[in-house]
Motif scaffolding. Structure first.
Motif, PDB file in Angstrom:
ATOM      1  N   UNK A 188     -11.231   4.370   0.592  1.00  0.00           N
ATOM      2  CA  UNK A 188     -11.152   3.011   0.061  1.00  0.00           C
ATOM      3  C   UNK A 188     -12.074   2.127   0.881  1.00  0.00           C
ATOM      4  N   UNK A 189     -13.022   1.532   0.217  1.00  0.00           N
ATOM      5  CA  UNK A 189     -13.984   0.675   0.907  1.00  0.00           C
ATOM      6  C   UNK A 189     -13.464  -0.755   0.873  1.00  0.00           C
ATOM      7  N   UNK A 190     -12.986  -1.205   2.027  1.00  0.00           N
ATOM      8  CA  UNK A 190     -12.425  -2.558   2.083  1.00  0.00           C
ATOM      9  C   UNK A 190     -13.500  -3.618   1.960  1.00  0.00           C
ATOM     10  N   UNK A 191     -14.751  -3.235   2.193  1.00  0.00           N
ATOM     11  CA  UNK A 191     -15.792  -4.249   2.145  1.00  0.00           C
ATOM     12  C   UNK A 191     -16.071  -4.685   0.717  1.00  0.00           C
ATOM     13  N   UNK A 192     -15.854  -3.794  -0.229  1.00  0.00           N
ATOM     14  CA  UNK A 192     -16.127  -4.201  -1.603  1.00  0.00           C
ATOM     15  C   UNK A 192     -14.861  -4.362  -2.427  1.00  0.00           C
ATOM     16  N   UNK A 193     -13.716  -4.040  -1.851  1.00  0.00           N
ATOM     17  CA  UNK A 193     -12.479  -4.325  -2.571  1.00  0.00           C
ATOM     18  C   UNK A 193     -12.348  -5.831  -2.700  1.00  0.00           C
ATOM     19  N   UNK A 194     -12.228  -6.307  -3.926  1.00  0.00           N
ATOM     20  CA  UNK A 194     -12.148  -7.748  -4.126  1.00  0.00           C
ATOM     21  C   UNK A 194     -10.712  -8.213  -4.304  1.00  0.00           C
ATOM     22  N   UNK A 195      -9.758  -7.331  -4.099  1.00  0.00           N
ATOM     23  CA  UNK A 195      -8.359  -7.738  -4.217  1.00  0.00           C
ATOM     24  C   UNK A 195      -7.956  -8.134  -5.616  1.00  0.00           C
ATOM     25  N   UNK A 196      -8.649  -7.600  -6.620  1.00  0.00           N
ATOM     26  CA  UNK A 196      -8.440  -8.098  -7.984  1.00  0.00           C
ATOM     27  C   UNK A 196      -7.174  -7.557  -8.614  1.00  0.00           C
ATOM     28  N   UNK A 197      -6.497  -6.610  -7.986  1.00  0.00           N
ATOM     29  CA  UNK A 197      -5.208  -6.083  -8.452  1.00  0.00           C
ATOM     30  C   UNK A 197      -5.318  -5.219  -9.700  1.00  0.00           C
ATOM     31  N   UNK A 198      -6.519  -4.845 -10.085  1.00  0.00           N
ATOM     32  CA  UNK A 198      -6.632  -3.966 -11.240  1.00  0.00           C
ATOM     33  C   UNK A 198      -5.964  -2.628 -10.950  1.00  0.00           C
ATOM     34  N   UNK A 199      -6.094  -2.148  -9.709  1.00  0.00           N
ATOM     35  CA  UNK A 199      -5.460  -0.877  -9.353  1.00  0.00           C
ATOM     36  C   UNK A 199      -3.950  -0.973  -9.467  1.00  0.00           C
ATOM     37  N   UNK A 200      -3.416  -2.129  -9.060  1.00  0.00           N
ATOM     38  CA  UNK A 200      -1.964  -2.311  -9.101  1.00  0.00           C
ATOM     39  C   UNK A 200      -1.461  -2.211 -10.538  1.00  0.00           C
ATOM     40  N   UNK A 201      -2.175  -2.919 -11.428  1.00  0.00           N
ATOM     41  CA  UNK A 201      -1.760  -2.913 -12.829  1.00  0.00           C
ATOM     42  C   UNK A 201      -1.980  -1.533 -13.442  1.00  0.00           C
ATOM     43  N   UNK A 202      -3.112  -0.921 -13.129  1.00  0.00           N
ATOM     44  CA  UNK A 202      -3.410   0.381 -13.720  1.00  0.00           C
ATOM     45  C   UNK A 202      -2.395   1.421 -13.279  1.00  0.00           C
ATOM     46  N   UNK A 203      -2.036   1.376 -12.016  1.00  0.00           N
ATOM     47  CA  UNK A 203      -1.050   2.310 -11.480  1.00  0.00           C
ATOM     48  C   UNK A 203       0.287   2.137 -12.184  1.00  0.00           C
ATOM     49  N   UNK A 204       0.670   0.878 -12.367  1.00  0.00           N
ATOM     50  CA  UNK A 204       1.948   0.615 -13.020  1.00  0.00           C
ATOM     51  C   UNK A 204       1.950   1.150 -14.440  1.00  0.00           C
ATOM     52  N   UNK A 205       0.836   0.962 -15.135  1.00  0.00           N
ATOM     53  CA  UNK A 205       0.783   1.393 -16.522  1.00  0.00           C
ATOM     54  C   UNK A 205       0.766   2.916 -16.612  1.00  0.00           C
ATOM     55  N   UNK A 206       0.054   3.553 -15.702  1.00  0.00           N
ATOM     56  CA  UNK A 206      -0.054   5.008 -15.767  1.00  0.00           C
ATOM     57  C   UNK A 206       1.261   5.675 -15.399  1.00  0.00           C
ATOM     58  N   UNK A 207       1.932   5.133 -14.402  1.00  0.00           N
ATOM     59  CA  UNK A 207       3.045   5.859 -13.803  1.00  0.00           C
ATOM     60  C   UNK A 207       4.413   5.332 -14.207  1.00  0.00           C
ATOM     61  N   UNK A 208       4.464   4.594 -15.309  1.00  0.00           N
ATOM     62  CA  UNK A 208       5.743   4.108 -15.825  1.00  0.00           C
ATOM     63  C   UNK A 208       6.525   3.325 -14.787  1.00  0.00           C
ATOM     64  N   UNK A 209       5.821   2.520 -14.029  1.00  0.00           N
ATOM     65  CA  UNK A 209       6.509   1.738 -13.002  1.00  0.00           C
ATOM     66  C   UNK A 209       7.120   0.522 -13.666  1.00  0.00           C
ATOM     67  N   UNK A 210       8.401   0.285 -13.440  1.00  0.00           N
ATOM     68  CA  UNK A 210       9.030  -0.856 -14.096  1.00  0.00           C
ATOM     69  C   UNK A 210       8.713  -2.160 -13.376  1.00  0.00           C
ATOM     70  N   UNK A 211       8.831  -3.251 -14.096  1.00  0.00           N
ATOM     71  CA  UNK A 211       8.776  -4.561 -13.438  1.00  0.00           C
ATOM     72  C   UNK A 211      10.201  -4.979 -13.128  1.00  0.00           C
ATOM     73  N   UNK A 212      10.368  -5.801 -12.103  1.00  0.00           N
ATOM     74  CA  UNK A 212      11.724  -6.041 -11.610  1.00  0.00           C
ATOM     75  C   UNK A 212      12.199  -7.471 -11.817  1.00  0.00           C
ATOM     76  N   UNK A 213      11.340  -8.364 -12.221  1.00  0.00           N
ATOM     77  CA  UNK A 213      11.771  -9.739 -12.424  1.00  0.00           C
ATOM     78  C   UNK A 213      11.560 -10.581 -11.179  1.00  0.00           C
ATOM     79  N   UNK A 214      11.631 -11.884 -11.368  1.00  0.00           N
ATOM     80  CA  UNK A 214      11.203 -12.775 -10.294  1.00  0.00           C
ATOM     81  C   UNK A 214      12.066 -12.672  -9.047  1.00  0.00           C
ATOM     82  N   UNK A 215      13.379 -12.686  -9.210  1.00  0.00           N
ATOM     83  CA  UNK A 215      14.245 -12.739  -8.036  1.00  0.00           C
ATOM     84  C   UNK A 215      14.078 -11.491  -7.182  1.00  0.00           C
TER      85      UNK A 215
END
Lengths: 255, 725, 476, 199
Positions: free
Chosen positions: A26-53
């Motif tokens: 993982x190259x931290x110098x070009x990671x822009x923190x855009x969270x695309x990986x976070x969303x993609x991972x959630x969609x691929x791996x059936x990760x549930x969302x938990x709600x605000x609280x």
């Protein structure tokens, strides 16, 4: 019944095994923190969302999170380079020996850490012992449409290759093992080896900056092995001797 | 089945009865009594248990990235980028990934609805024939100049149809609007290019080719123009060059996600970007010992230092960078342009580019390629044009308003008065997919398909060096009883009869698309085909058609430096103590709030999920006695919102910032009543180009003694120390 | 066997405290003693039933219903989060196992060391061991995410060929606790046999039926006594290492983990001492409650016993202080970055007051009170000290588990823990403990009356200096 | 009262009562478990024996087994492709549901029988590729009408085969070839890895 009393043997550190199998850079110098990986991972791996609280109480189910810290105060304030933190797939993983039922177990054939959901009894010892804090626990029945009617339609999106976890089960990044398995199976059916770059986890696939490189670390010609050979590379919490499989390339002005 | 099956019919038949019940029961052997419904008629290219991939276009913003959707047994499973697509080359952003949560959103409008009363929930369900009849009546029974179309930012086939339709009946041209266009200040960019180059078009900044990027407020890694493409280019700039690491300098008053990636983040008083740019130009010229061109002659460097809060050292350092690097690029954008002097900022930045001599060169400034289907760039409506539009509504000149793909009640600042103007419009017909604010105010809602269920193409405005027409196709059978708006309009045209019917003799939208695509036959590109069926098949298969050459237009730069540039201080409305910096949430964008997973993706800079916050410098907050999570009232001359405080270390002490994207009063269970909308604070003033000067605001803060916990991913104890709460 | 020892005529009686204030000086006839114990079991006032009823309601609502709710909803209704994956449930486990240590310590070690003062209160302590372990076991199951699969911790041959992982400290823990529960129950039962026989001979109805089963035919013959004494001796010696190992193993749950603040090699003995500390204090509370609420108990439980207990508490408190600062200073001196952060967090973090309260309750309070003999002999004061020590030890476990877990090597995740349904379940746990004790107090003789009688018979009072001390008689 | 109850239990009749109660509870449990093992009611009582009997290969209808995870169920068009040419289709009452489904363009909701739990990822392709015939796992389908599992499809059964196939014995390694021994060991590692099926 012939009972096989063989216990899984914990591997020793022979040179061969230290070479590992799957790895990530993982190259931290070009990671822009855009969270695309976070969303993609959630969609691929059936990760549930938990709600605000629950999300605000440290119960987010993200398998990958992007860390950042602040340095200094205004106007000399700086943000440390974004650091996506996911399971480091340690070769000597602290999470493994503490599980009383072998739910957190090392895959000898793929050299990654597994979490066998259906074996997990929810002692959460592995999560305590993980120095990277990348294991997430199903605190509630986040995937149960009977309790959360909003999921009835949303569940059409679930990936059939990945188990849907229910309450009381620990989970974590799997290096998208369903994709590894799929590619291996395809390669086998075509009678060839897996090509470099053929296995792409969801996070690396989505990353707009191409900051995540995935591949075989035991193959010195692979893209990931080449990317790791730089003075910028380091492992997270290297001093613990966990032999992580994720290499971070430092951000900032280092060449 | 006896007749020829069109492509759309085929897919419709194919998917009926696809299994949805299996695999959902979870981590337990509870799946014994589920049932499995096999395909009635399986598509011939589908295998049991194997995924089928469809190429289409992302509709989450107007950038138009190419997607490949993995489907299985008639369900869309995963969004992947289209590796061939020149805009995103196989990559996606978080919003694109979450598009499935729009497709399967529990709050979608399932049937055509006639509202009992505007603003009321629900309404009576209609059938589509009746709906088409109503549209046909609206088109034929009103005077043509009393019909208005308001559509979304993306220039797609619907826009083409509506434009043609309006032309045929003699109605005013459709108005395209989107909040992203407002926050990007596209009009200002286009106007600056026009004034500087004398050419119409959206400027194209070749970030990937540059090795030094100086950005004045351009949040090009977040939502600006084409973020995925620009992120890729940024990565190329940073690490893609041999032996050289690209350098990024960001001038802005609040550290954006882009600013966080900058090697040098320079806080600057809002509204002084233009003069800083000119001052840097002057310093460069002086350092090189050249004759001072008129462009930089008027600027007083010491005055700039005083006004902008940027030290002379910093200015000199940035000026010095121009000699250190080979291909510097200056980008104006985002919040810096949405100020009363935004046009000056854009032009001053272009002047700096002219000084660097990079017009039309690698790593420089171009005009974006024109689209294969368009002769020139059609920009979306500016703030001033929207004001005119609303004035027409208020004057009763609009009898029927068609709304599609845009939610003006949310996306337009409240002060512009769209909400009040709707009562002067006797009939509002919305084609919204989701029950957004505007759909709630509409008399009829005839829901369009979700983007992944519909056909179409999209004319890509920018993001790629080549000219791109992105293609879209349905990846699943429509999930609800929705109907494509193009189909509705075509059917209505037939029903209306007369000139309309003969002008649009299309059976459905695919035929309409084909008629448009016909102009691309035998044109050199990624593929070419001699006849329409082959072309259309490739078009769907590859997710669009694009040229393989560099189609960017090199601007003429002859006498830019000989022009004289102005750099006034920006005017700010209101008497408050704080500059106000609104920005689009990089995660939610303008319409992401109804997707639960996007709500739970943390904001890149603050890591806040599920809510709106206001960013205040910790020193300022301490002075005011405000703590994290305190609810404060932010008051401008035009409105006020209540919002929780986030003490943000990287913002000027005289500035506060708020993200745009939440604060919906409708739009489904995940969005409704969540957070606050900074657009409520905006005034009506516009800049010289006509874009809304949304940042030209001074606001004040009032304490409310309430607290509302913000959900953060970061642990406060670890990131800020034990003492903070 | 000699006849009942007579009170001695003391030469300077007026200078002495009344010798009848000590149990050994105040023997009553066997029959009388037996009747006193039987009476204490039979006398059930409306107060008793009210309290029992309330406790039962609390147990049903706060333990069983809340547990059902916890299982159905998942652990989200508790306060655990990332990074505090272990919350009050584990605090409760360690706490109750700690409580359970006192029983064995008092009963086995003092029996082995032939400390005479132990005699009247061994039973009360042993019952505490068993009931405390029941609570600890419940807390373990409360803690698990999928408790319905907890049988996978048991090694049994199955078609999958899967076994539990014996590398895991939790597995050792599981083994240790179940061994301890089994052996302490046995050890509770053995000295109970003669009393059961006594009760069988003095009761009617269902009690007689039940006691008949529990007395397993004990009639008091020489041979039976001999076998019993042998068995008890073996058990007393065997259970001591079990007891020490249990809490050592519990401490390994933490010491073996690679967490700052946990991986400390002194955790074993430190936890054992901590367990004794809370256990002794709990015995003091329970003895006070028994003495003040049950009939005839003022005869058996006398200030001399509280005095003995007070001395033990003082000694253990000092030992605990030694081990605590041993642990503290080693990590302070070691200078590991993360250990230091943990220490700083406990002392100066948002929960600093817990740390000071813990030190005050565990060290300062016993030091201040227990040096004074008069205060030691005041049962209510001792009970209050015991209460404070237990609060302190509970806080100590709270600091070790949820508070230390707040800090890890990824500062981005540090987050405080706010208990949720754990509080209700903790109330239920305590109520269940007291409910069991209440029920047992009317079914089992809380005074091992044969032991007291044995003490009377086999000891004489010797005068050493000014004090008269019960010592083993010459006959043995 | 409690004593009376205990006393009653001591009588011979009481003991028989206890025995009967235990028997009832036990047989109820057995019956309940047996219920879960019965083949479910299918929308069409599909006679496998007939179809296999006329020589139709398994893979003709369940073709997905060759390519991927799921062998799949035949589409209605596939059923109808043959059946519309047969006279019996129009006469047999057993085929009414099929006719109706085809006419109304409705899917047939089959109930899966040979099924593994959701946390198991079973892929057919490698098993076919390893040369296993369908009947190795699915039994002699030519003797069944409605399909019924010949054995409980549990982990022990899977593992038994995975182990047997990789054991270094005469059958797998007749010549005691060290190369084969090594290959078997590698294969065994892979075939008994948890991640093979659980993810």
């Amino acid at each position: 019944m012939a009972t096989d009393l063989q216990l899984p043997v914990f591997t020793n550190n022979s040179e061969n095994e230290l070479a590992g199998r799957w790895g990530m850079v993982i190259d931290q110098d070009i990671c822009t923190g855009c969270q695309a990986c976070v969303a993609a991972c959630a969609m691929e791996n059936n990760i549930p969302f938990v709600g605000e609280a629950d999300a605000g109480y440290g119960r987010t189910m993200h398998w990958i999170r992007i860390e950042r810290f602040w340095q200094g105060t205004f106007p000399e304030v700086k943000m440390t380079p974004y650091q996506p933190v996911l399971c480091q797939q340690c070769h000597k993983a602290p999470c493994e020996p503490v599980c009383p039922v072998f739910a957190s177990v090392h895959s000898v054939s793929e050299d990654i850490n597994l979490q066998v959901y259906n074996r997990c009894v929810g002692t959460r010892y592995c999560a305590n012992n993980c120095p990277y804090q990348v294991r997430v626990f199903n605190w509630r029945d986040y995937t149960d449409a009977r309790q959360r009617p909003e999921l009835v339609t949303l569940q059409n999106q679930l990936n059939p290759d990945v188990t849907v976890r229910r309450r009381g089960v620990m989970e974590k990044c799997t290096f998208c093992i369903q994709r590894i398995r799929h590619v291996e199976d395809t390669a086998q059916s075509e009678g060839r080896d897996v090509r470099d770059g053929e296995v792409v986890p969801a996070c690396a696939q989505a990353c707009p900056a191409d900051a995540i490189v995935f591949g075989r670390v035991d193959d010195p010609t692979s893209k990931v092995s080449k990317a790791a050979i730089t003075s910028r590379g380091s492992h997270m919490l290297e001093e613990l001797g966990t032999l992580p499989r994720v290499t971070y390339l430092a951000g900032g002005s280092a060449q | 089945m006896s007749q020829q099956i069109s492509r759309r019919d085929f897919l419709k038949l194919a998917g009926v009865g696809a299994a949805t019940t299996a695999v959902l029961t979870g981590c337990g052997p509870a799946s014994r009594y589920v049932t499995r419904a096999p395909y009635i008629k399986m598509p011939e290219y589908t295998y049991n248990g194997l995924s089928t991939f469809y190429a289409t276009t992302c509709r989450e913003c107007s950038a138009g990235c190419g997607l490949v959707i993995r489907t299985m047994q008639g369900r869309a499973i995963k969004v992947e980028g289209n590796p061939d697509h020149p805009v995103n080359l196989g990559k996606t952003c978080a919003r694109g990934q979450a598009t499935l949560h729009g497709l399967y959103n529990p709050d979608r409008i399932t049937d055509p609805i006639q509202r009992v009363a505007r603003g009321s929930e629900g309404g009576t369900k209609m059938d589509w024939d009746a709906a088409i009849g109503i549209v046909a009546d609206a088109l034929s029974k009103n005077k043509p100049d009393e019909i208005a179309f308001l559509v979304g930012m993306a220039p797609d086939h619907l826009f083409d149809l509506v434009a043609d339709l309006a032309k045929t009946i003699g109605a005013p041209a459709p108005v395209r609007y989107g909040a992203l266009g407002m926050f990007e200040a596209r009009t200002t960019l286009v106007k600056a290019a026009e004034e500087t180059f004398g050419q119409t078009g959206l400027p194209f900044f070749d970030i990937g080719g540059a090795d030094l990027v100086i950005s004045f407020g351009a949040n090009f890694l977040e939502t600006w123009l084409s973020p995925v493409a620009q992120t890729r280019e940024f990565s190329k700039m940073r690490r893609g060059q041999k032996n050289k690491r690209g350098y990024l300098v960001q001038f802005e008053s609040r550290m954006s996600q882009t600013g966080a990636k900058a090697d040098e983040w320079i806080p600057i008083t809002p509204g002084t970007e233009a003069m800083v740019a000119l001052a840097i130009g002057r310093l460069i010229v002086e350092a090189r010992g050249l004759a001072l061109p008129p462009a930089f002659a008027n600027v007083d460097v010491n005055g700039v230092v005083e006004a902008s809060g940027v030290t002379l050292d910093a200015l000199n350092r940035v000026a010095g960078l121009f000699s250190l690097y080979d291909r510097p690029l200056v980008i104006p954008g985002g919040g810096a342009l949405g100020l009363s002097n935004g046009l000056q900022t854009a032009e001053a930045a272009l002047a700096l580019n002219a000084l660097a001599g990079n017009f039309g060169k690698d790593g420089g400034v171009f005009i974006s390629p024109t689209n294969p289907l368009a002769d020139q760039y059609h920009r979306p409506a500016s703030g001033r044009e929207m004001q005119d539009f609303i004035q027409r509504m208020v004057d009763g000149k609009i009898k029927v308003l068609f709304v599609h793909g845009v939610n003006p009640l949310f996306e337009l600042p409240k002060k512009l008065g769209f909400g009040g103007a709707t009562k002067y419009v006797p009939q509002i017909i919305s084609f919204a997919t989701f029950p957004d604010e505007t759909a709630m105010e509409a008399d009829y809602v005839f829901p369009d398909h979700h983007g992944l269920e519909s056909w179409g193409y999209q004319k890509i405005a920018t993001g790629s060096a080549s000219s791109v027409l992105s293609g879209a196709q349905p990846v699943i059978v429509p999930f609800f009883n929705t109907k494509s708006t193009v189909d509705v309009l075509l059917a209505a045209a037939q029903k209306a009869g007369g000139a309309l019917a003969s002008a649009f003799p299309f059976k459905d939208e695919v035929e309409f698309m084909d008629s448009k695509l016909a102009s691309l036959l035998n044109v050199d590109g990624f593929f070419s085909a001699p006849e329409i069926n082959t072309f259309a098949a490739y078009f769907q298969q590859y997710g669009g058609w694009w040229k393989t050459t560099d189609n960017r237009i090199a601007p003429s730069s002859a006498d830019v430096l000989n022009r004289s540039f102005k750099a006034d201080a920006a005017q700010f409305d209101g008497q408050g103590d704080f500059f106000f910096v609104p920005f689009v949430s990089p995660i939610l964008g303008e319409a992401g709030a109804n997707k639960p997973w996007l709500q739970e993706v943390p904001d890149p800079t603050t890591t806040i999920m599920w809510n709106t916050w206001v960013e205040i410098n910790p020193a300022t907050a301490d002075k005011l006695g405000i703590e994290d999570n305190d609810v404060v009232r932010v008051v401008s001359d035009y409105g006020e919102v209540e919002v929780s405080v986030y003490k943000y270390p990287a913002i000027r002490p005289d500035t506060i910032a708020m993200p745009f994207g939440q604060g919906h009063t409708a739009y489904g269970q995940f969005a409704q009543g969540r957070g606050a909308n900074p657009a409520d604070l905006f005034g009506p003033s516009v800049n010289e180009a006509g874009d809304l000067a949304f940042g030209s605001l001074k606001v004040r803060i009032e304490k409310t003694n309430k607290k509302r916990q913000l959900s953060r991913l970061e642990g406060v104890l670890g990131v800020y120390g034990f003492d903070s709460k | 066997m000699s006849s009942i020892a007579k009170p001695l005529a003391l030469p300077h009686a007026e200078e002495q405290e009344d010798p009848r204030e000590q149990l050994m000086h105040d023997p009553r006839s066997r029959g009388e003693m037996n009747d006193m114990v039987m009476e204490s079991m039979h006398s059930t006032t409306w107060k008793y039933w009210t309290v029992t009823g309330i406790l039962a309601v609390i147990v049903v609502v706060c333990l069983f219903y809340a547990w059902y709710y916890l299982i159905m909803q998942g652990l989200g209704v508790a306060g655990v989060n990332r990074p505090v994956y272990w919350g009050i449930f584990l605090v409760e486990v360690v706490f109750w196992i700690g409580i359970s240590h006192a029983g064995t310590f008092i009963s086995a070690i003092l029996r082995v060391l032939k400390v005479e003062g132990r005699r009247p209160f061994t039973r009360a302590a042993e019952l505490m061991t068993t009931f405390g372990l029941v609570q600890a076991g419940i807390s373990v199951f409360l803690h698990m995410g999928r408790v319905w699969l907890s049988y996978w911790l048991i090694p049994f041959p199955n078609e999958r060929g899967l076994w539990p992982d014996f590398h895991s400290p939790l597995m050792w823990d599981f083994m240790a606790i179940s061994t301890y529960l089994l052996s302490s129950t046995m050890y509770l039962f053995l000295p109970l046999i003669p009393d059961m026989a006594m009760a069988r001979d003095r009761s009617t109805g269902w009690r007689k039926a039940a006691y008949r089963i529990l007395a397993i035919g004990f009639r008091g013959t020489e041979g039976e006594w001999k076998n019993l004494i042998t068995a008890m001796n073996i058990f007393a010696f065997a259970i001591i290492p079990v007891m020490f190992s249990v809490h050592t193993i519990v401490s390994w749950d933490f010491a073996m983990a690679s967490r700052p603040g946990w991986s400390s090699s002194v955790f074993g003995p430190y936890f054992v001492i901590g367990a004794l500390h809370s256990g002794m204090a709990a015995v003091a509370i329970v003895l006070f409650l028994i003495r003040s609420t049950m009939k005839n108990m003022k005869y058996f439980l006398r200030p001399e016993h509280f005095d003995l207990l007070g001395k033990l508490m003082l000694m253990v408190s000092m030992a605990w202080a030694y081990f605590y600062f041993n642990d503290y200073i080693v990590s302070w001196y070691g200078g590991d970055k993360w250990e230091k952060i943990v220490q700083e967090f406990t002392e100066k973090g948002p929960l600093w007051y817990l740390w000071y309260a813990m030190l005050f309750f565990n060290i300062v309070v016993p030091f201040a009170v227990l040096w004074n003999k008069k205060w030691r002999q005041t049962p209510w004061l001792l009970a209050i000290v015991g209460l404070l020590i237990n609060a302190g030890m509970w806080l100590e476990r709270y600091i070790i588990i949820p508070e230390t877990l707040t800090i890890n090597r990824m500062p981005f995740t540090w987050r405080l823990y706010v208990p949720g349904v754990e509080i209700v379940l903790t109330i239920g746990n305590f109520a269940f403990f007291f409910l069991l004790y209440m029920l047992a107090s009317r079914f089992l003789p809380l005074i091992p009356v044969w032991e007291v009688q044995e003490g009377h018979e086999s000891h004489t009072l010797r005068k050493i200096g000014k004090a008269s001390i019960p010592t083993l008689s010459d006959m043995e | 009262m409690i004593k009376k109850f205990f006393d009653a239990l001591n009588q011979p009749l009481g003991r028989i009562g206890v025995l009967i109660t235990l028997l009832v509870v036990f047989s109820a449990a057995v019956w309940g478990i047996a219920q879960t093992q019965k083949p479910p009611e299918q929308p069409i009582q599909f006679p496998h024996n007939l179809h296999v009997g006329v020589g139709i290969q398994c893979l003709y209808c369940h073709s997905g087994a060759l390519r991927g995870a799921s062998p799949g169920l035949p589409t209605e068009t596939k059923c109808w492709g043959c059946h519309q040419q047969m006279a019996i289709t129009n006469t047999s009452p057993l085929l009414k549901p099929l006719v109706q489904a085809v006419e109304n363009n409705q899917p047939i909701n089959w109930i899966p029988v040979a099924q593994v739990p959701d946390f198991v990822r079973f892929v057919h392709r490698p098993h076919i590729a390893a040369g296993l015939n369908c009947e190795v796992c699915h039994g002699n389908v030519s003797q069944m009408t409605v399909y019924q599992n010949p054995q409980v499809l549990n982990m022990g059964w899977c593992l038994a085969c995975h182990r047997a196939k990789t054991e270094d014995n005469i059958q797998n390694n007749p010549g005691r070839d060290p190369a084969i021994t090594a290959a078997l060991a590698t294969k065994r590692t892979k075939l008994t890895d948890c991640s093979l099926c659980h993810y």
